[in-house]
Design a protein around this motif. Structure first.
Motif, PDB file in Angstrom:
ATOM      1  N   LEU A  36     -61.865  -5.562 105.346  1.00 18.84           N
ATOM      2  CA  LEU A  36     -61.948  -5.927 103.346  1.00 18.84           C
ATOM      3  C   LEU A  36     -63.360  -6.564 103.624  1.00 18.84           C
ATOM      4  N   ASP A  38     -64.750  -8.963 101.864  1.00 21.88           N
ATOM      5  CA  ASP A  38     -64.637 -10.142 102.138  1.00 21.88           C
ATOM      6  C   ASP A  38     -65.071 -10.363 103.753  1.00 21.88           C
ATOM      7  N   TRP A  61     -71.189  -5.913  96.446  1.00 22.11           N
ATOM      8  CA  TRP A  61     -70.090  -5.629  94.867  1.00 22.11           C
ATOM      9  C   TRP A  61     -70.407  -4.272  93.666  1.00 22.11           C
ATOM     10  N   THR A 342     -56.753  -7.216  91.095  1.00 17.65           N
ATOM     11  CA  THR A 342     -58.069  -8.308  92.114  1.00 17.65           C
ATOM     12  C   THR A 342     -59.602  -6.975  92.384  1.00 17.65           C
ATOM     13  N   ARG A 345     -62.592  -8.712  92.047  1.00 21.46           N
ATOM     14  CA  ARG A 345     -62.888  -9.105  92.292  1.00 21.46           C
ATOM     15  C   ARG A 345     -63.002  -9.098  94.078  1.00 21.46           C
ATOM     16  N   HIS A 346     -63.260  -6.955  94.593  1.00 20.37           N
ATOM     17  CA  HIS A 346     -62.572  -6.769  95.059  1.00 20.37           C
ATOM     18  C   HIS A 346     -62.154  -4.849  95.446  1.00 20.37           C
ATOM     19  N   ASP A 348     -63.718  -2.304  96.940  1.00 17.63           N
ATOM     20  CA  ASP A 348     -63.640  -1.525  97.943  1.00 17.63           C
ATOM     21  C   ASP A 348     -62.289  -1.556  97.375  1.00 17.63           C
TER      22      ASP A 348
END
Length: 449
Positions: A36, A38, A61, A342, A345-346, A348
């Motif tokens: 992931l 993060d 990002w 999300t 924020r994510h 990917d």
């Protein structure tokens, strides 16, 4: 097709690749291997200073949020199309193009030269020549560059907003084109850093942050939270090191506020990692059992709770499918989900998501919810939550559960506990394009006494 070819071992000429750009290349390889975003960021940027970490984050990002458009631009300039080249080289071209088109602080010679050198080191001279030709052309055409607009409306939306077409179609069938466009826009806006005070009141935290030169802003619907200005190195702040704050998106805060647990409750958070909801629950609970089945995630929670000197928290390794605890007053299950709320924020996650995930995760959510019900005391509360926008993971799960377990009833919190505009038929529903936060859903269910 292999993910990364054997590094080219020939003579290396040209500028040395910076540590930051090498970290970017390694992060993207980690993502292709299933890690992931993060986790990949933490793994690959540890040696970097705060400024370089922020630069890497902006680049990776940003590239992921615009990947669809970048691919359309590259497809016009790579013979045979970007799908025909090695996936690692394709990622290098994406980050090179993103620097040229979206990062004004990066000189074109650096964006091109560094990408060419990376391509040479990882794939050889032929790849470096391709990267050089493609990126120099993009640089020449940057003022007029615009990929062809697909004739298909959904394909055009998907390309413009860099989301998979099937996701755009799914949302447009539910909400219509205009609302879907607003959601796609919201998903491509960088997520703010929002913090909650811990062990201090909001005014004290605000003063500490202002003393460190950090700009703060109020957060609608969540008065105690503070949104931080851009460019903040959070872990370098005195307030962070002193354990006076933790990071929590307002959607997660609203889930706990919506739960509205009774003062002095014993609470089990059965899917607790990374732990911010468990921390939020301690504001009213006498004890919170923060559980996760993964030891690495439990260790990380314990480190975070240790920084905050958190009280009323007990961290345990436990599987939510088989909760080995005695019944408690309140059980929260923030179940594994597709995370479609999300995507900002994510970023990917939008490229990793597959249609089959809804069935796989839906089956897991169903099992976890039913297992959680067994450890709720008579008269107690069961709170189900996700960070998904999808009906299969939210409304449908609750409808099916209540039909099967008549001793539980949906019970909205008392008026005024949360804003009316995040309530929907007794459930919590937070939408990025309506509320400006991550997406979230929660249902509060009371067990008969």
């Amino acid at each position: 097709m292999s993910t990364v070819k054997r590094p080219y071992q020939g003579e290396q000429k040209g500028p040395a690749v910076t540590e930051s750009r090498l970290a970017v290349a390694l992060m993207l390889a980690d993502l292709r291997a299933g890690l992931l975003l993060d986790g990949a960021f933490e793994r690959r940027t540890q040696p970097l200073d705060a400024r370089d970490r922020r630069w890497v984050q902006e680049l990776v990002w940003g590239m992921l949020r615009t990947r669809g458009r970048l691919d359309a631009i590259l497809a016009e300039r790579v013979r045979g199309g970007i799908a025909k080249i090695d996936v690692d080289l394709a990622d290098l071209l994406r980050v090179g193009a993103y620097q040229l088109l979206n990062m004004g602080s990066v000189p074109p010679y650096a964006a091109i030269g560094q990408t060419v050198q990376l391509a040479k080191q990882r794939h050889g001279i032929g790849a470096s020549k391709l990267a050089n030709a493609v990126l120099r052309r993009i640089d020449r055409e940057r003022d007029t560059i615009e990929p062809p607009v697909p004739a298909d409306t959904l394909e055009a939306l998907a390309q413009q907003h860099s989301h998979p077409r099937w996701v755009v179609q799914r949302w447009s069938e539910r909400w219509g084109l205009e609302e879907t466009r607003a959601l796609l826009d919201a998903n491509n806006a960088p997520a703010n850093i929002v913090v909650r005070p811990y062990g201090v009141v909001r005014e004290q935290l605000e003063a500490m942050l202002h003393g460190s030169g950090v700009e703060t802003h109020d957060v609608p619907r969540v008065p105690d939270s503070l949104r931080l200005g851009s460019g903040v190195a959070l872990t370098e702040l005195g307030a962070f090191k002193q354990g006076a704050l933790y990071v929590q998106d307002p959607a997660a805060t609203l889930v706990v506020q919506y739960a509205n647990i009774p003062e002095g409750s014993v609470v089990a958070d059965l899917c607790a990692a990374p732990g911010s909801k468990a921390l939020e629950l301690t504001r009213r609970a006498s004890l919170v059992l923060a559980a996760d089945r993964n030891m690495a995630r439990v260790d990380k929670m314990m480190q975070g709770f240790g920084r905050l000197d958190a009280e009323k928290l007990q961290v345990i390794v436990a599987d939510a499918l088989h909760p080995a605890i005695t019944p408690v007053d309140v059980v929260l299950v923030d179940v594994p989900c597709t995370g479609t709320g999300t995507f900002r924020r994510h970023p990917d996650a939008r490229w990793r998501l597959q249609v089959s995930d809804f069935a796989v995760l839906g089956a897991l959510q169903k099992k976890i919810l039913r297992a959680a019900a067994t450890v709720v005391k008579p008269g107690g509360l069961l709170v189900y939550s996700t960070c998904s926008l999808e009906l299969e993971e939210n409304d449908d799960q609750i409808r099916s559960f209540l039909a099967e377990y008549p001793e539980f009833t949906l019970e909205a919190p008392s008026p005024g506990v949360v804003a009316d505009d995040v309530l929907d038929n007794g459930c919590l529903r937070v939408l990025p394009h309506h509320h400006g936060f991550d997406g979230a859903f929660a249902a509060r269910m009371r067990r008969a006494a």
